[in-house]
Design an enzyme around this catalytic site. Sequence first.
Site, short mmCIF file in Angstrom:
data_model
loop_
_atom_site.label_atom_id
_atom_site.label_comp_id
_atom_site.label_asym_id
_atom_site.label_seq_id
_atom_site.Cartn_x
_atom_site.Cartn_y
_atom_site.Cartn_z
CG HIS A 155 -1.82 -1.19 1.30
ND1 HIS A 155 -2.97 -1.38 0.55
CD2 HIS A 155 -1.69 -2.31 2.06
CE1 HIS A 155 -3.51 -2.54 0.84
NE2 HIS A 155 -2.75 -3.14 1.75
CB SER A 278 15.12 18.31 -17.55
OG SER A 278 14.45 19.55 -17.78
NE ARG A 285 21.97 10.61 -11.65
CZ ARG A 285 23.21 10.23 -11.37
NH1 ARG A 285 24.15 11.15 -11.11
NH2 ARG A 285 23.53 8.95 -11.34
#
Length: 449
Positions: A155, A278, A285
């Site tokens: 979860h 980017s 990274r």
Amino acid sequence: MASSLINSELFKDQYSTKEMRTVFSGRAQIQSWLDCWVALAKAEAKNGVIPESAAEEIAQKAHAEDIDMDYVREGFKKTSHPLMPQIRAFTKLCSPEAGGYIHWGATTQDITDTGMILQLRNAQDILEKQLEHLLNQVLDKAEKYKALPEAGRTHAQHAVPITLGYKFAIWADELGRDLERLQHDRKTYFAGNFGGAAGTLASLFDKGIAVRNDFCKNLGLAIPTITWHVSRDRLANFSSDIAIAASTIGKMANEIINLQRTEIEEVEEGFQMGKVGSSTMPQKRNPMICENIYANVRLVKNNANLGLEAMVQEHERDMSFWQTEWMYLSEMCLVFSAAIKMMSQVMDQMIVHEDNIKRNLNMTHGLIVSERVMLDLGRYIGRQNAHEVIYEDAQKAFNDGIDFLDVLLADERVTKDVDEATLREMLDPARYVGSCVQMVDDVVKKWRK
């Protein structure tokens, strides 16, 4: 400009592989049809339907490189027929006698279906080799890290300790089953299809079944019990197997993406100087290879739905769904092949941040092994009573930001039966990884080849 990313000069290696593109090239498709005509001619000659000399010449002339692709391409436009231009092109390469026996007693779907099966068989051979290589890569990782404790998560929350190798072994076992499924089912879905006009083999009179059986044997394909022109469950089975295997790769990619989160940073898909995350944020990274893998997997799974759609056919032939298979099945194989190749790259270049794994394992200051404390205390006061006690202590430690050991030592309900040395031992996560190491060994033993 390419009509598809699969054929794009810029992106084709992200959405396909060179080897798989060769399998589904135009020349390969034509060669698959030629191979079917050769197999048919040999089967018919064997059963006395056509002259042996005609079959021999058909076999000698069946080379895709000798086919005029422009003639065939233009013929498709003029005839609106998927095979007739190819029949004419092949006939022109043969003598009038031999050419007159090409496609004898067959219908278009016999050749296109069986030709597609030949291509899919070649494609699966590639996929199986790729999956076997990936399986061994993952087994290597499982062995290497089989005893490295890591926070297990359920979860999206810390649960109990596992080992990193255990996580890899789960992937490996699933990959092994994917391979096993593909290898088992291939004898079902790689079947020849030959039935003539409406599948009845009426064009070959009393020789129909014998010719069909020899046709399939000549191609190394399974012999169907009955013509499957409108029974597409074999191809739905194939697409389902491919989609299941792809989903395993997708699960792996998604897990790596999550483990590479800045807040977790336990595993990284790989980095070397020059890889850019980017165009605007130099520090990034990003797990961009795994994201590409998961995008490919989505395409595979989406296409698999067409396999089920195509099972609903009308009467004894229905071309509306039949021709979708030429598109979606090849695309599934092309895109999946690229996904496996990229995942192999990830496994080769993966960075495991062991310090971060240790940091995260101790993040809850002992709470990750509260189950062990509860079970040990339960020997003295009963399991349910122990759950209530440890629940209260665990929530206090969490809410107040106190070390779990300190809360336990301050609780007389605990210390009257369990001393401090025992508590310290129980709170060591490395001592509560259960049978992880044994299970890793079992997986490696089962699947290592």
